[in-house]
Enzyme design. Structure first.
Site, PDB file in Angstrom:
ATOM      1  N   LYS A 108       0.874  -1.194   0.000  1.00 33.65           N
ATOM      2  CA  LYS A 108       0.000   0.000   0.000  1.00 33.65           C
ATOM      3  C   LYS A 108       0.896   1.225   0.000  1.00 33.65           C
ATOM      4  O   LYS A 108       2.037   1.171   0.468  1.00 33.65           O
ATOM      5  CB  LYS A 108      -0.879   0.000   1.251  1.00 33.65           C
ATOM      6  CG  LYS A 108      -2.146   0.822   1.104  1.00 33.65           C
ATOM      7  CD  LYS A 108      -3.222   0.067   0.386  1.00 33.65           C
ATOM      8  CE  LYS A 108      -4.451   0.925   0.140  1.00 33.65           C
ATOM      9  NZ  LYS A 108      -5.557   0.146  -0.422  1.00 33.65           N
ATOM     10  N   GLY A 219     -21.046   6.537   2.384  1.00 30.89           N
ATOM     11  CA  GLY A 219     -20.033   6.867   1.370  1.00 30.89           C
ATOM     12  C   GLY A 219     -20.687   7.054   0.016  1.00 30.89           C
ATOM     13  O   GLY A 219     -21.519   6.245  -0.403  1.00 30.89           O
ATOM     14  N   GLY A 221     -18.685   7.828  -2.808  1.00 27.30           N
ATOM     15  CA  GLY A 221     -17.551   7.907  -3.732  1.00 27.30           C
ATOM     16  C   GLY A 221     -17.635   6.763  -4.728  1.00 27.30           C
ATOM     17  O   GLY A 221     -18.715   6.230  -4.988  1.00 27.30           O
TER      18      GLY A 221
END
Ligand code: NAD
Length: 412
Positions: A108, A219, A221
């Protein structure tokens, strides 16, 4: 994203690991190795700002474990992003790739930045700067980054271009999540949401839910919008949804496409025709069949777990439920479909993109989804089988699946 809870997510990941070792015996050496990333790298990225000044940003890449294949994982741009968060996300990526059954390891990346405060030119310089500092460790067979929160296909295209300039590597397979005309895969944009739906659908009967569920999504998004659409297209109703400013509720179901247009015009979801406003706290506690946290980590904690009235939870954000809250939900009999399974559709299609780039092929959206569905079904049913066999929850079921696959390949 705003309002982030700052509980250390890496400690949460380690607490999850400890719980699993209590119900299944894994080699101590193997677990010790999984408690540390292979390496975590911090970089500073100087950027000449539009006003002529120079600003230095802090960036990260954590390469957690590459037993199953090249490190794979997104890059997050957020003002609160720091090394513990990136480490936790890299740990979960390691397990997620193993659960999904793809030949990739876990990594990540991130930069501590609020991208809304930068101009497009500054954002491009920052993104290219991240690549310049890390080019040596990246590559199709070494480490393959992708988008995460606040990073877009356009940003991936800048990064891929910068990497190609530095290394002359031509396949484009070092970065996934690229725009379609720059080597991206069809279906990548909707893969995490759709994959989440496939996982839910595979388990639906086993967790006692009907074909017409009332869904609440936190959310708005990439993931929140796509998962809402996937559920609606398959006959379910989304009765509440939120973004960082708050949410809205309509018992008859929301039209997500119209809501998207409304938000574009008005800047928030509030006031959408026929709906009533909700805070994010109220949204999480709304009565529904399925609650889908699709924003960020640590939103369901000891403080609100008792108040959750959903019949089941599908974790599409990474780490949205703390280990303490997991215990409470388990006791309440609310099944939690864990992130490392539920949102693994995204990384699976990222892997398809990498594979297509290396083979110089282009698969249609239909082909991509036809390949995705059996992989999600297989991972889901293996997770469910483990949960039953060990009389435990789906989270531990998924961890066991991942840990077995990694430990076997490592030779433990
Ligand atoms: P995004 O940046 O596109 O969307 C995040 C959404 O969360 C935005 O709508 C934002 O308004 C909202 N939000 C911010 N603060 C909030 C708050 N306090 N309450 C409610 N909503 C809030 O990010 P995304 O790509 O949709 O990712 C969402 C989550 O899913 C993250 O945890 C990410 O790691 C995870 N995830 C994403 C993918 C992917 O393919 N994009 C894959 C796997 C996991």
């Amino acid at each position: 994203m705003d309002n982030k809870n700052i509980q250390n997510p890496f400690q949460n990941g380690m607490a999850q690991l400890d719980k699993v070792t209590k119900i299944k015996d894994f080699s101590k050496e193997f677990i010790a190795r999984l408690r540390q990333p292979d390496r975590d790298i911090r970089i500073s990225i100087p950027v000449k700002m539009d006003d002529g000044s120079m600003k230095i940003f802090e960036g990260y890449r954590v390469e957690y474990n590459n037993t199953l294949g090249p490190y794979k994982g997104g890059i997050r741009y957020h003002k609160d992003t720091e090394i513990n968060e990136v480490k936790a996300l890299a740990f979960w990526m390691t397990l997620k790739c193993a659960v999904a059954g793809i030949p990739m390891g876990g990594g990540k990346g991130g930069i501590t930045v609020d991208p809304k405060e930068l101009s497009k030119t500054e954002l491009e310089k920052l993104s290219r700067g991240w690549v310049q500092k890390l080019a040596d460790i990246l590559g199709p067979k070494k480490d393959v980054p992708a988008p995460d929160v606040n990073t877009t296909p356009e940003i991936m295209a800048w990064m891929a271009n910068e990497y190609a300039k530095i290394t002359e590597e031509e396949t484009g397979a070092t970065f996934t999540g690229k725009p379609l005309d720059k080597g991206g895969s069809a279906g990548r944009g909707s893969a995490t949401g759709l994959g989440g739906f496939y996982v839910f659908n595979s388990l639906r009967k086993q967790i006692g839910l009907s074909e017409k569920c009332k869904i609440v999504v936190q959310g708005f998004g990439n993931v929140g919008v796509n998962v809402a659409q996937s559920f609606i297209e398959n006959g379910h109703k989304v009765i509440a949804i939120s973004d960082s400013k708050g949410g809205i509720y309509n018992a008859d179901g929301l039209d997500i496409e119209k809501l998207g247009e409304y938000k574009k015009k008005n800047g928030s979801l509030s006031g959408f025709a026929g709906s009533k406003n909700l805070t994010n706290k109220e949204l999480l506690e709304t009565e529904c069949d399925l609650l889908i946290p699709a924003a960020f980590e640590n939103v369901i904690t000891e403080a609100n777990a008792e108040k959750i009235k959903a019949k089941a939870i599908l974790e599409l954000a990474n780490g949205p439920i703390t280990p303490e809250a997991d215990e409470i939900l388990f006791k309440k009999g609310i099944p939690v479909i864990p992130d490392i399974l539920a949102n693994s559709g995204g990384v699976t299609v990222s892997y398809f993109e990498w594979d297509q780039n290396l083979r110089e092929e282009h698969w249609s959206e239909k082909e991509v989804f036809e390949k995705l569905l059996p992989m999600m079904n297989d991972a889901t049913q293996k997770t469910f089988k483990n949960a039953k066999e060990y009389s435990t929850d789906l989270i531990r079921g998924a961890f066991i699946l991942a840990l077995e696959r990694i430990s076997e390949k490592m030779g433990y």
